[in-house]
Motif scaffolding. Sequence first.
Motif: not given
Length: 312
Positions: A1-4, A41-47
């Motif tokens: 998750c973090k890497t992606l 996960a939420l950083i990815a979603a909001v980004s």
Amino acid sequence: CKTLTLAHNFNFSWKDHLNSTLEPLADAYHIGMETQDVEYALIAAVSSSANAFVLGHDLNSIESKLNEHAAEAKSHQQIPMYHMSCIYLQAVRNLLSPTESPWLLIGPNVDENSLLQYQELKVDDSALANLFIIKLYLAIIFCQNDKAIEYANEALLHLNGVQATPAIPFFRFLESLACIWALKKSSRVQALKLRIRIYRNLRLLRKWAHHSPSNIAHRYSLIKAELAAAGGNVLNALSYYEQAIGKAKQSGYLNDIALASELSGRFHRSQDRHELAQHYLNHAANNYRRWGANTKVHILYSEFPDLGSQPE
């Protein structure tokens, strides 16, 4: 998750089309929620939703996703991501439904006047950077020239919070427009400072456009068009407006097609080319409508009655 999340939002977005970040960020979100890495996960979603907003994707779809992200961030006590999702959510709502001052982010989920009170945001000011960048964007869209330069100056104070994200080239584009529009009312010393900012941004945008033309080239051309228009260079302005519209179409940035068409129409109108102005303003209104920006469409038809009656 973090890497992606880090790879696609902070690295690949500087070369590949921004649209290519959306699916990997969605994957990162699902992986993060499955492995309990809720923060990233939420950083990815909001980004992902923020990138979709910058890309000019359908506003109704973005609103639906941001509603989900805001509720999830709140339930997991991820306060910075909650506020960031609410900032974009309110901006989307202001564009979707007519409101008196659409450049103000005040609604049931966010009040821009109270965000500075949160201790979490004083440590990580990415939400505040996004707040003023989005307010700057809305001021640009709704032709609030004085407010645009004010919001640009505020965003600069928090810009470290969004370093290496797609928000940086987006901000430099918007800051340049705000500075160009502020030239008319500035003193000689102020105008010199504004021009330094404009040409610094042009150098950055030219470099970024070389590496990522699909994301930056049309915005670089639009800045050149507005700068030529402000300097009275009619032929250059017309050429760059056409380049900006054409390149935005190639890259699929619906919101930027609309903005470039509107600015071209306003320029033609200032040159007493009313038929051409009407053509470009109608083109702008149609693309704003496709984007979902009903508030902007309503304002355009109110400002320019010769465009005819607004379609139902």
